[in-house]
Write an enzyme that holds these catalytic residues in place. Structure first.
Site, PDB file in Angstrom:
ATOM      1  N   ASP A 245      69.582  20.082  61.420  1.00 59.59           N
ATOM      2  CA  ASP A 245      68.937  19.906  62.486  1.00 59.59           C
ATOM      3  C   ASP A 245      68.921  18.417  62.797  1.00 59.59           C
ATOM      4  O   ASP A 245      68.675  17.444  61.990  1.00 59.59           O
ATOM      5  CB  ASP A 245      67.434  20.199  62.616  1.00 59.59           C
ATOM      6  CG  ASP A 245      66.846  19.967  63.845  1.00 59.59           C
ATOM      7  OD1 ASP A 245      67.056  20.690  64.795  1.00 59.59           O
ATOM      8  OD2 ASP A 245      66.028  19.111  63.839  1.00 59.59           O
ATOM      9  N   GLU A 282      74.031  19.288  63.634  1.00 58.63           N
ATOM     10  CA  GLU A 282      73.668  19.406  65.233  1.00 58.63           C
ATOM     11  C   GLU A 282      73.424  17.559  65.377  1.00 58.63           C
ATOM     12  O   GLU A 282      72.708  16.970  64.898  1.00 58.63           O
ATOM     13  CB  GLU A 282      72.272  19.983  65.454  1.00 58.63           C
ATOM     14  CG  GLU A 282      71.837  19.500  67.077  1.00 58.63           C
ATOM     15  CD  GLU A 282      70.337  19.779  67.409  1.00 58.63           C
ATOM     16  OE1 GLU A 282      70.181  20.218  68.586  1.00 58.63           O
ATOM     17  OE2 GLU A 282      69.676  19.864  66.277  1.00 58.63           O
TER      18      GLU A 282
END
Length: 584
Positions: A245, A282
């Site tokens: 993330d 990401e």
């Protein structure tokens, strides 16, 4: 059993295990570490007291039966009898991913309930399930991005054994499993790491406060903590990959970046296990170094999410132009064409949303297309809208545009990813929901959400209350939908597209430089060439005449009835429709 904990600032450390206490001793070989032996078994409850403080859960706890603030529990990772021992793994090239939230994939919100729905994914044709975070967080329901205890599994989902049963079932069915992990911050509630050591630093700041300590004093052990957690997921739970993330928030000024160290460790583990493992980042940076191999002085991640592709598709089919969509909306088909052939839209161009130039170009002759994940919907892009409305809600009166978005996603030169329910145009929203047990934090989140969208004209009563259980319940998939109209038609279209992707090597060709795109902004059509495969979408409301060349072509799949191109090479494609053809 041997117990150990890193607590460099403590004067003494006491272990509490199954009601008994004993003092741990400093480890002479590892400064800051304390260790000792104690009677324990699988399920034994334990914790550590630092100096005269309360008993705290183990930072490396594998299980938190009573939540983040409770005692830890011993987990014997060897107790599980794996049924899928012959699993050889599934690599990323050629994959189709499916992002799934455990708490809303089924009304029950458990690993076992989700495992019971995996055959639907096999029939759909996806290759990997990408689970949103499963680390413990306060309460029962939430997105999982406020998790703590980065080695443990959320107990209401089914705990460690539940995750193993889920992975086992997925592997039996031929599905790989990817897990979303969050290294850039820990949840605001239940995070006891700062009591143990310098896990965070004020040297850098992030949107969530102090940064995770990757480069300040004490960071060697913090990096080892994160590396160990990542490898444990892949090793102990037999996962096939990790999604990392918001890696742009991992601030690291050391010569060897944490992500480079992590990618090297994962590649070494893959070689040791004899099966492929991969990392997907990401990132908001549009920096090719993220997915450039380490041997070429990159960070070595195997792939990254591509928000540029999402934004280009979204603006093209919805016409939205607010916030970060603005630059894409000026000429949406041109933006889409650039992204399809170059990977990034912002590759050093000016970003009006950021107020500066952004990104740098990919070398598309050396960067394989599968290193970018392409998608038209994700948990972020749906759930961070005020009411969590999906494309199926925004385009309820234009199902053909939904089909066009699916076609672009599943025939692009990228690794496609779907968000749960999109394959049947789910009628349920996917909203932002929490279950914070701290009343002050719960109210702060509720009011913060209302303020955020109030600034954009939303009335407070129109923004769903994250703490209301009904918000989560509304977000659960309705499994009666796939078998009835209009959802069944959309589901059939997704299945056909994925089957074509599997059957036609041209659609999984990773060569970005070989991808060709033509478009007409005014007429609203775009045509994509992938080897001998031609893909055309008409986002306009009237029939478009699209030149595809004079080579004979046959229709492989069409949303609306359409004839192959005539002798002049013109394809007459109805409005809000799409088609896949093969030329020979």
């Amino acid at each position: 059993m041997h117990f150990e904990v890193w607590a460099p600032q403590a004067g003494r450390v006491t272990l509490r295990c199954d009601g008994a206490t004993r003092a741990l001793e400093p480890d002479p070989e590892r400064p800051g570490w304390w260790s000792g032996e104690a009677e324990a078994r699988d399920g034994s409850r334990y914790g550590f007291a630092l100096d005269d403080g309360p008993v705290l859960p183990d930072p490396r706890s594998r299980r938190q039966p009573d939540g983040p603030d409770g005692l830890s529990a011993v987990v014997d990772q060897g107790r599980h009898t794996w049924r899928s021992d012959g699993w050889a793994g599934r690599p990323l090239p050629g994959a189709v991913l499916y992002e799934l939230h455990l708490g809303t994939y089924t009304p029950e919100g458990t690993f076992d309930a989700a495992a019971g729905r995996l055959e639907h994914l096999v029939e759909l044709g996806v290759t990997h399930v990408e689970l949103m975070p499963v680390c413990p967080f306060p309460g029962r329901h939430g997105w999982g991005y406020d998790g703590v205890s980065l080695w443990a599994v959320h107990e209401p989902y089914g705990g460690p054994e539940g995750l193993k049963r889920f992975v086992d079932r997925a592997h039996e069915l031929g599905l790989g499993v990817v897990l979303d992990v969050v290294h850039n911050h820990l949840g605001p509630s239940g995070n006891h790491l700062p009591r143990f050591g310098p896990y965070f630093t004020d040297t850098h700041h992030t949107p969530w406060g102090s940064a995770v300590n990757l480069d300040a004093p004490g960071s060697d052990e913090v990096r080892d903590y994160l590396l160990g957690s990542a490898l444990a997921w892949l090793r102990d739970y037999r996962l096939d990959g990790l999604r990392l993330d918001a890696v742009h928030a991992l601030v690291d000024t050391r010569a060897r970046h944490f992500l480079e160290e992590l990618s090297a460790a994962v590649d070494a583990l893959a070689a040791d296990l004899g099966r492929p493992l991969f990392l997907i980042g990401e990132s908001d940076l549009n920096d090719p170094r993220l997915i450039t191999p380490r041997a070429e002085h990159g960070l070595g991640l195997h792939a990254q999410w591509s928000d540029d592709f999402h934004h280009a598709v979204h603006t093209a089919v919805t016409g939205e132009s607010q916030a970060y969509y603005a630059d894409f909306a000026r000429a949406p088909l041109a933006a889409l064409a650039k992204t399809l052939t170059g990977g990034y839209f912002h590759d050093g161009t000016y970003s009006s949303f950021r107020g500066r130039h952004h990104g740098r170009p990919l070398d598309r002759t050396r960067t394989a297309g599968h290193r970018l994940l392409g998608y038209s919907q994700t948990h972020d892009q749906i759930g961070n809208r005020a009411r969590g409305d999906r494309l199926s809600g925004l385009l309820a009166d234009a199902p053909g545009l939904l089909a066009c978005a699916a076609t672009l996603t599943l025939t692009a030169p990228f690794t496609p990813m779907l968000f749960m329910g999109e394959e049947w145009a789910a009628g349920t929203p996917w909203q932002y929901f929490t279950d914070h047990t701290d009343p002050e934090l719960a109210e702060a989140v509720r009011q913060g959400r209302r303020r955020e969208f109030g600034a954009h004209g939303w009335a407070a009563q129109d923004v769903p209350d994250p703490q209301d259980p009904a918000t989560r319940d509304r977000s659960c998939l309705d499994w009666s939908e796939p078998g009835r109209a209009p959802h069944a038609r959309v589901l059939d279209w997704y299945r056909r597209l994925i089957a074509l992707r599997r059957a036609l090597p041209d659609l999984t060709d990773p060569d970005l430089a070989a991808t060709r795109v033509a478009h007409d902004e005014e007429a609203g059509w775009l045509a994509l060439r992938r080897g001998d495969v031609r893909v055309a979408v008409n986002l306009g409301s009237t029939t478009a005449a699209i030149p595809l060349g004079t080579r004979p072509a046959r229709v492989l799949a069409a949303w609306e009835p359409v004839e192959a191109p005539d002798g002049t090479g013109l394809l007459r494609l109805p409005g809000r429709s799409c088609v896949v053809l093969a030329q020979s």
